[in-house]
Scaffold this active site. Sequence first.
Site, PDB file in Angstrom:
ATOM      1  N   LEU A 137      69.089 113.001  53.123  1.00 35.97           N
ATOM      2  CA  LEU A 137      68.760 111.585  53.058  1.00 35.97           C
ATOM      3  C   LEU A 137      68.225 111.161  54.421  1.00 35.97           C
ATOM      4  CD1 LEU A 137      71.816 109.925  51.210  1.00 35.97           C
ATOM      5  CD2 LEU A 137      69.543 110.374  50.271  1.00 35.97           C
ATOM      6  N   ASP A 138      67.294 110.211  54.423  1.00 38.14           N
ATOM      7  CA  ASP A 138      66.817 109.662  55.682  1.00 38.14           C
ATOM      8  C   ASP A 138      67.992 109.067  56.463  1.00 38.14           C
ATOM      9  OD1 ASP A 138      64.231 110.303  54.971  1.00 38.14           O
ATOM     10  OD2 ASP A 138      63.787 108.308  54.168  1.00 38.14           O
ATOM     11  N   ARG A 139      67.839 109.020  57.768  1.00 34.19           N
ATOM     12  CA  ARG A 139      68.893 108.518  58.650  1.00 34.19           C
ATOM     13  C   ARG A 139      69.398 107.141  58.229  1.00 34.19           C
ATOM     14  NH1 ARG A 139      70.399 109.197  64.108  1.00 34.19           N
ATOM     15  NH2 ARG A 139      71.140 107.282  65.075  1.00 34.19           N
TER      16      ARG A 139
END
Length: 315
Positions: A137-139
């Site tokens: 997942l993106d940050r």
Amino acid sequence: MKQNVFRLTVDPQNHGERLDRFLAGAMNGFSRGQIRRIIDIGGVHLDGRRQRRCGQVLNAGSAIEVFLDDGGEPFVLDESLVLFRDGYLIAINKPAGVATQPTPARYKGTLYEALLNYLSNPNRPLDKPGLGMVQRLDRDTSGLLVFSIHPKAHGPLTRQFAEGQVTKRYLAMVRGGLAEPVGEFRSTIARKHSSNLMTSVARGGKLAITRYRVLASWGDADLVAVEIPTGRSHQIRLHFSEAGHPLLGDARYGGPSSWRDAPVPRQMLHAWQMQLRHPVTQRVLTLTAPLPEDLERLLRRYPCNGGPLPIELGM
């Protein structure tokens, strides 16, 4: 955060030596156990590529870079964030602002490092420890992430994700006014090297399919449930942006930084639900990550038509 980088070259007399043994001998002040931990969390690059095999055999002339964070606090995995765990896999509710995996510039404070620390606790023994990443997942995206924690689970889990056999649902707050309450975006997408952002292209990209259903609408914002049969980088953020409905808080893809009088400092995207087959028992697992505090706070601050939180409608 500052970072020290040690650069080493493998001498002819060290040809054929194990990576961890070589580094323990070459770096004064570090035990072999400490070196193995640095390798495990992605802090060592061999010939320009991250290397996580402590027993990797070295060749004379190979270049090694060791990245050491200087300062900064590690992310500690709270028990409340563990949504499911058995001897083969673990499901985590990742908070926004935590990177999933180490990078050349950062490994301290990542979820991967926190999981290694969590699983090394003697109160949580593993039969055959082996943390494996099967998704990301993106940050600044919150929500559900699954990792394998046993070698028997990693291959089957990886294949399920690669072959599109895992149902993945997200919640997103987007700029309002979607023309249809149910819809689908479909395009081939690729990364623009000049900006490092994704974009739809006519040729050379990978197919991305994003399906959505509007759960609630405020006129200037819509809450949507999103299902992605494909798992391309940034596809949800890109597709809604290209349709003129960027995610609230997603500045990189044109989203507003506030909604009404509430600041929105990160993209309002939450990995909400997942359905997959257990890689060993074959039991179907349905997992749900509770709403993050910032999204729940927005929904409570501005209730849609005075009703309850509109998140139980599903797809």
